[in-house]
Motif scaffolding. Structure first.
Motif, PDB file in Angstrom:
ATOM      1  N   ARG A 173       2.969  11.372 -16.495  1.00  0.00           N
ATOM      2  CA  ARG A 173       3.849  11.109 -15.354  1.00  0.00           C
ATOM      3  C   ARG A 173       2.999  10.820 -14.115  1.00  0.00           C
ATOM      4  N   SER A 174       3.482   9.901 -13.289  1.00  0.00           N
ATOM      5  CA  SER A 174       2.683   9.573 -12.108  1.00  0.00           C
ATOM      6  C   SER A 174       3.480   9.619 -10.809  1.00  0.00           C
ATOM      7  N   TYR A 175       4.619   8.899 -10.735  1.00  0.00           N
ATOM      8  CA  TYR A 175       5.296   8.830  -9.443  1.00  0.00           C
ATOM      9  C   TYR A 175       5.905  10.162  -9.022  1.00  0.00           C
ATOM     10  N   SER A 176       6.193  11.022  -9.993  1.00  0.00           N
ATOM     11  CA  SER A 176       6.705  12.336  -9.596  1.00  0.00           C
ATOM     12  C   SER A 176       5.596  13.180  -8.971  1.00  0.00           C
ATOM     13  N   ARG A 177       4.370  12.706  -9.070  1.00  0.00           N
ATOM     14  CA  ARG A 177       3.279  13.356  -8.346  1.00  0.00           C
ATOM     15  C   ARG A 177       3.199  12.834  -6.905  1.00  0.00           C
ATOM     16  N   ASP A 216       9.042   6.710 -13.039  1.00  0.00           N
ATOM     17  CA  ASP A 216       9.049   8.065 -13.604  1.00  0.00           C
ATOM     18  C   ASP A 216       9.091   9.140 -12.530  1.00  0.00           C
ATOM     19  N   MET A 217       9.769   8.799 -11.427  1.00  0.00           N
ATOM     20  CA  MET A 217      10.023   9.863 -10.453  1.00  0.00           C
ATOM     21  C   MET A 217      10.916  10.925 -11.100  1.00  0.00           C
ATOM     22  N   ALA A 218      10.860  12.118 -10.562  1.00  0.00           N
ATOM     23  CA  ALA A 218      11.761  13.169 -11.039  1.00  0.00           C
ATOM     24  C   ALA A 218      13.174  12.879 -10.563  1.00  0.00           C
TER      25      ALA A 218
END
Lengths: 431, 431, 431, 431
Positions: free
Chosen positions: B17-21, A80-82
């Motif tokens: 959301r996690s990986y976009s952090r 769920d990366m941007a």
């Protein structure tokens, strides 16, 4: 005659395989409403990937977008990366679907399957309310992982769990207790409102506005409004599982639109990606956005090619109301043709939009008709608690001619299975 | 410095959301071991989609096969109907992987996610044995739907269930009760063999040979052999979850090969499709093939593009032993570099193949180092019960130079976070 | 005025105490229908130990048998060893109760409490059928241990479990969905008969023919017959929990006799021992006698003094039909008196035999009336989902005069709580 | 020879009966350590109602108090209303037991059985902590209702539940993983302290200081102290189930006294009433007194005759330390005699106080010896995971002569079952 004498399944394939038993050929290519098998035979599709192919197979504009993306080394997998593709999909959904309908939802991308979306919604409902019980409805289907299965009605599917399915309660669906005069809603009211009902106040009810596996049975708008009012009164969340009935299948993008209600959460999958790529989504009211970062996750929750095709499909089919007008016109034609058969054979026509059922008085006739259809070049399935319903789920983009052709195959198959119609007596004719 | 001041996430995106952090940029394209964001910055990838991109991003031969298939209107979505692409994938897996290793498994395609494969295996184990309990291990991770979550160790992930997670029992993983001298296996033996243990004889144990989320911790071969012997003795199934450690990550296609054992079932997903397309598989011994038709199903269980890429990847990378020799060479280099840091900083190197961990004495250092790495252009994550492990999961195809570059970034990041090394005293130098 | 200003409870007593709050005096002796407290005040008993004292306090013949047994060093405690007292009780039950009613049951002595009998019956039903689900009914009460509690309706009692109560399903009791026209039975039929109801075929339904805690609400004979027919049709066991309504309370020894049905199992306790000694019993059809030796046990399952008093009570009160004629006469008198109050105050009279309820239109009035009764020397309790029912449960041996006195206390208490009756207008009087 | 050829059980008796199989005679009277059957045969009692008759059968002073109470029409049954008998029992317990040991507990009277006390304690622990998991120990036994059964080890007893027993976790008891060197406590520490153990932080652990059904196995004081420290460290409640080992059986009133620990809750039953009347009690720290009024209840929770006998027994046996000195002297004698047999036969002596076990190397020998004992006039039972332990549980008031007689019967029975001792060689004799 398409059906071969021997199984087309691979020798290593597990016995769990099912559709390769119903449609015993090896498919190779597909376009629009036509599947072509390895021998070059063409099959008209009234099944549409169980509702995952509302825009038909390989819709050209959508496919073009996907190939372009891949050719340019667009990022494929990103959890769920941007990503640019992710943002564009969200923008398009907002612009084409949510904003025009006045809906204010946050978006969550769980694992890319329908069952995962349902599991995520159930977990979120439990977390947001601090309660554990979830209400499902008789004849409903929501998926095969342990959470979703626990609100699925079918006994043999439930039996596959191998453990008791708990923390859930089943309620009777619209019409389940005879001609509807409020008795199913009265029980729902008791379950939620009577402090000695023995039903612990639930976190949520999960409902299909049109039951797919349950036999293409549509709840009435009045019943859906009733469910919304009772749940609101008792502070219970209403989750609409629109995985099969959504994305235009019902005659509107969402199946709950006709009732004018707004669920607290909505699950989408199947046709969301526009050409059969795995993708699912949970729409949730902003006040329910209480998961911690990563509290529900999954490796494929950001499958960018599916974002690309989903955005392309929304742009292509939801910029105006042509598709929905087309669906409603085809629905009328199909209901009329099915109605004639039902009248002749003593069956019933069920459903809404292009999710229609022909229920047979003798359950086994439905499967026999489906087999006879396949032998005549039509892919079609059965549904219902007793598999007594022939379920029509053609691509929404089906042409008037294709639809007519399929309906006449059905008519012929019914005649083959059920025998010739009794000639009406002279008296009846003159009446 | 890549990290922007503001969130790259879409305004509609859920708080889950996690990986976009962790990696706060918007990615756009990717190739091999390099991700490129929308500003044109390049990032070296030591994360590989959490193990879903063992062959790197957009491997050219695999991608070409996919585009060709789509261009020819290959059937995309087909549930579990027989298709040419499905058959070819099964043939290739048999020829490239199973047959050369003397493995005799049937194949089941559940929903295309790892968690769905685990759920299917759990259901099948329960059905095949008629028992309900399943044993998981401390620090294990298997997915986020209710079944898989019930054998996942992490407390906050479990908490998201909103219901108690039952019908499962946790056992201590290799090394969990101090330096291993058989005490963890002694408890497993008691659980399965003592009729008054209070642990109802389980259907199966589910084990990762190398724990990913648990901190890139590898069980010893002796321990795996012990688990296999105890389970066999008591008629309990052994399921290896090879979703993260499989497909070559461990230095062999399967992570259990080094121990010379044969599990009763194996789950695969992540890198199976070769370029990040959702696909999963359950390998099961033929005598366990007891599901009824459709008893576990799912809309996307026959995603043909993934069959196409999976077959292409197997053909490209598993026709000879070059990839595995490459992995073992890179593994040695990485362990050596990490070993130096560990020695200097008081940490520990864990793992096997290219699934390696650097465990820090102060847990918070791991996350700080990961952030410092990202700022230097390296995408890398942490793991472990206390997030105390920096986890290296580069694409297996990483070049010697890329690996060296990444390791030197880690070394610099460690220095930034943990401070300069104390100068050794003259005595030590001369010793 | 009996109520003291301070709590009569012991300083070490846990806050869970309840009846010492409703009746805040210290009781010392008791005989027949009269309780005497430590200050010498007498209280008329319309509560009878929640139905455990059908023959009144210390019935002389029963007490004499007990003292004789103890004086002769009769064995007191013997688990389930064979004893003379045990055999005599079984013989007497057979001769006085089972044989005259044509009932063929085996007898099981679980732990000596009602809840333990219910737990034993639930376990046995599950073992005999191989199924796990058990159906309870709204507003039902069966006990406070985890099994019994799982089919108990009351939300706050259920909340005390601290864990979700699973493997059970609640169904609407007779009259629960409005004036009964078959809708509650229709849902029961769906639950048991529809293979997609989502209700796994249950092992048993557990039902009270008259609900005690639920508010002295009696099911109609037609409804009970319906439940028996539906359960028989689907191979589901019917268990009647006759712990409160049995032993003559309903006007027959068993509450199900009026409907002419034969349950598969019956649970008895409370008044079974004849003078308040802990004793319980499960009656089961011989074909259900499938427990292994000791598969359900308990330290006090053979409390011989209770066998002695139980046999004495059966001999004393069940050798002829005098007691039941007495009960029916007193029931008519009580219903008539309550009916007048109900008519005047807008309430409803519920129940059967000497298990009667006066339901108030404003729930809080019931508790206020109970308190006012106690101040006037009458011990009486409330029941119902909203505690809206004043529940009459006098000893069955109550004299006509005692009953009349109690009823006039109730009438006075109602007047105190609800205010004076409006004088009817001349028009009404003349109508 | 006491054993008759035919079953002494009543023809209506359910097959679940167990002790009437082990001791196939019909008992009639009993006094002290002697049971007399209907044929006048006397049997020495080394079973004591499974620990419910610590003061022997019909202890004269206790019995006298009961007959006096009944003769005076003392109130028998009163639910949890305040009564004089109740208050006197609480006062006596406080004065004789709690106050002298410096224990500060509130008292709760659940249903009068041991299993109900355990259920109440489990519910209270869950409510007080807001958590659901409870930890039990291998080989433990706590009762047969669903809650208690869920922490009971025995597989066949658990199997009788008919549903999975959830919300509980089993941990290895002292010595369970081989000679104790801290490994069982290490696992307990992991379960409670490792956030990725997969064991959700429990509400409580429930432990027997000496396991009865588990084979008269005593935990060491060091281990009990370890459990107390680990539970305290992690905020988990420690509940000691002292139903069988309490009331003086261990050599002190409570079995945990020797370790110098203070549990958060204690359950008592069996010998509490002093002569086999059903009574149970939960002792709880005042800060855990969080049940709402009536949140756990039961019809027989105030059985006044049992309060009367319990108070009389405390007065009679606990005013000085004579009984405990007597127990410790008899314990030494019994251990010595058993030790000789164990040495000769290769067995082991287990237990503490007058709860002792003789473990046989061949499990079946234990039952054979018990049968041979019964034939010689001694009532004695077996225990242990494999029924490999002959369990000595005589009344605590047993005389030195009676004990010696019983031990010599055991010695003779062992000789009969295991054969003559090998004659020692001359060398050994002279050594």
């Amino acid at each position: 005659m398409n059906a071969p004498a021997v199984s087309p399944a691979h020798p290593l394939e597990s016995a769990v395989r099912s559709y390769s038993r119903s449609f015993p050929v090896v498919f190779e290519t597909a376009r629009g409403c036509t599947l072509t098998d390895e021998k070059g035979h063409e099959h008209l599709d009234f099944f549409a990937g169980a509702g995952a192919l509302n825009y038909g197979h390989n819709p050209p504009d959508v496919k073009r977008a996907l190939i372009d993306y891949l050719s340019g080394d667009g990022i494929t997998h990103s959890l769920d990366m941007a990503t640019a593709a992710r943002a564009q999909f969200f923008d398009t959904l907002q612009a084409r679907i949510l904003q025009p309908r006045g809906l204010h939802y946050k978006l969550m991308t769980p694992g890319p399957t329908g069952t995962n979306a349902v599991e995520a919604a159930m977990k979120l409902a439990r977390k947001a309310t601090g309660r554990s019980t979830i209400v499902g409805f008789t004849n409903g289907f929501h998926g095969m992982t342990l959470g979703s299965l626990s609100i699925t009605g079918n006994q043999s599917k439930r039996g596959g769990a191998g453990v008791p399915l708990n923390h859930t309660v089943m309620a009777p669906y619209c019409g389940e207790l005879g001609p509807e005069s409020g008795q199913t809603l009265a029980w729902l009211e008791q379950m939620l409102g009577n402090p000695s009902s023995g039903v612990d106040t639930p976190a949520a009810v999960v409902v299909e506005c049109i039951q797919g596996e349950g036999g293409a049975r549509a709840a009435t708008d009045a019943w859906l409004i009733g469910v919304r009012e009772i749940t609101k009164k008792h502070g219970v969340l209403m989750i609409v599982d629109d995985i099969q009935a959504g994305c235009g299948r019902s005659g509107g993008f969402f199946s709950f639109q006709s009732a004018g209600i707004v669920p607290d959460m909505v699950t989408l999958s199947k046709s969301l990606s526009g050409m059969g790529l795995p993708l699912s989504l949970v729409l949730l009211k902003p006040e329910l956005d209480v998961f911690s970062p990563g509290e529900h996750n999954g490796t494929f929750r950001g499958f960018n090619p599916a974002f690309v095709t989903a955005a392309a499909a929304l742009d292509r089919y939801w910029s105006d109301d042509r598709l929905m007008r087309h669906v409603r016109a085809r629905s009328r034609e199909a209901r009329e043709a099915l109605g004639r058969i039902a009248e002749e054979r003593g069956g019933t026509v069920t459903g809404r939009g292009l999710m229609l059922g022909l229920s047979f008085p003798v359950a086994a006739q439905a499967s026999a008709v489906a087999r006879a259809c396949f032998a005549r070049g039509l892919v079609i399935e059965t549904a219902g608690a007793h598999d007594e319903v022939l379920k029509l789920l053609p691509p929404l983009v089906i042409t008037q001619a294709e639809l007519a052709r399929g309906l006449s195959i059905i008519r012929a198959a019914v005649a083959e299975v059920c025998g010739p119609l009794a000639t009406r007596s002279a008296t009846e004719v003159h009446a």
